[in-house]
Design a protein around this motif. Structure first.
Motif: not given
Length: 345
Positions: A125-132, A212-216
């Motif tokens: 699956v693709p990773m969608d990078s997200v951040g805080f 998809r999944l969110n990656y930190f």
């Protein structure tokens, strides 16, 4: 010796020092697999010193659907292998999850559906990078651009179909074992190395961009540099074990570093050698400004420094791997080492 119960679906979560996030990750996975009858979430702890194992025991100790095991091999690759060895039914499914990611409520069930409908041996699956934090956001934004990932399909991409590689999510246990499982000596790029063996033995990998999944990302430049140094080191092993597996976008990174350092060294000889360093600086600056404008956030100004840390770390790790780690070429007829590591019985 007691006989352990084997499950149709095993969700493997290898961890090391993840006390701050492990509770949420496990609960997330329990919720997304609530409708599955024979399913277990296995946390394989590699010797955490921050109380990760204690958090799991305290929060999920009385939950039969959560198992906590010690991973003497410490590495993620060894931890996943151990989960398969101890709990997976040979005709079942392995789901690999990571503590630095966030999963949608239907993540597990959709993986199982795709695995069944496509007949694939593995679903990626693709990773969608997200951040805080500001830096995390910048890393996330630049990671999903050609400057950050070189256009890799599993980095925020939308490819759907059979591929050579992607972010590991689901496997048929029989296929995972037939390919030999992960190499437990790989600390990084164990997924890329495994995919070469899986495909060499007739296995098929399907990318489902609808799942998809969110990656930190890492939250400091030093951590980011170290992460990509290890990525590069792992890739250098894979390249030697599987010649021809390197992609142009990956070769461009170490070649760029050679050209950059050579140009800087020859700069006193002639100013013309400053052309490449200035071009690179210009590209980093332009991307930073473009991302800042697109995201309407000053955090985008950190995209250039983040990309520099990623490029430099990966390239130095790639070269270090060649020098420090010996590797042999793998052949399809080679019998892979068994996936067993150390029995818990």
């Amino acid at each position: 010796m007691s006989v352990k119960l084997k499950y149709d679906v095993v969700i493997a979560v290898p961890v090391l020092n993840e006390a701050g996030v492990i509770e949420g990750v496990v609960q997330n996975l329990l919720d997304s697999s609530a409708d599955l009858q024979s399913c277990v979430v296995v946390v394989a702890d590699g010797g955490s010193r921050d109380g990760t194992a204690d958090v799991v025991r305290k929060r999920f100790g009385d939950n039969d659907r959560v198992k906590l095991i010690h991973n003497p091999g410490k590495l993620q690759s060894a931890g996943v292998n151990l989960c398969v060895q101890e709990f997976a039914h040979p005709q079942g499914v392995l789901i690999r999850c990571d503590a630095h990611s966030d999963y949608q409520p239907d993540f597990i069930t959709r993986l199982l559906t795709t695995l069944n409908d496509t007949g694939a041996d593995s679903v990626v699956v693709p990773m969608d990078s997200v951040g805080f934090s500001c830096l995390q956001k910048a890393v996330a934004w630049v990671s999903d651009t050609p400057l950050g990932s070189g256009g890799a399909a599993h980095r925020g991409g939308h490819v759907k179909g059979f591929v050579d590689h992607g972010h590991h999510a689901a496997f048929k246990v029989a296929s995972f074992m037939h390919a030999g499982g992960y190499d437990p000596t790989f600390s990084h790029n164990e997924d890329g190395e495994f995919d070469n063996r899986l495909r060499a033995r007739g296995g098929r990998i399907y990318m489902d961009s609808d799942i998809r999944l969110n990656y930190f990302p890492r939250d400091t430049l030093l951590k980011l540099f170290r992460q990509y140094f290890n990525y590069g080191c792992g890739r250098s092993r894979t390249v030697r074990r599987h010649p021809g597996s390197i992609r142009l976008r990956q070769m461009a990174v170490p070649l760029h570093l050679i050209l950059l350092l050579t140009s800087l060294a020859l700069l006193p000889v002639s100013g013309v050698f400053g052309l490449w360093p200035l071009t690179y600086l210009f590209v980093l600056t332009i991307y930073s400004l473009m991302i800042t404008a697109k995201r309407k956030s000053a955090c985008g100004l950190l995209a250039g420094p983040a990309a520099f840390a990623m490029h430099t770390g990966w390239a130095l790790g790639f070269f270090y791997g060649f020098v420090a780690i010996r590797e042999h070429r793998w052949k399809p007829e080679e019998v892979s080492a068994p996936i067993v590591t150390e029995s818990l019985s």
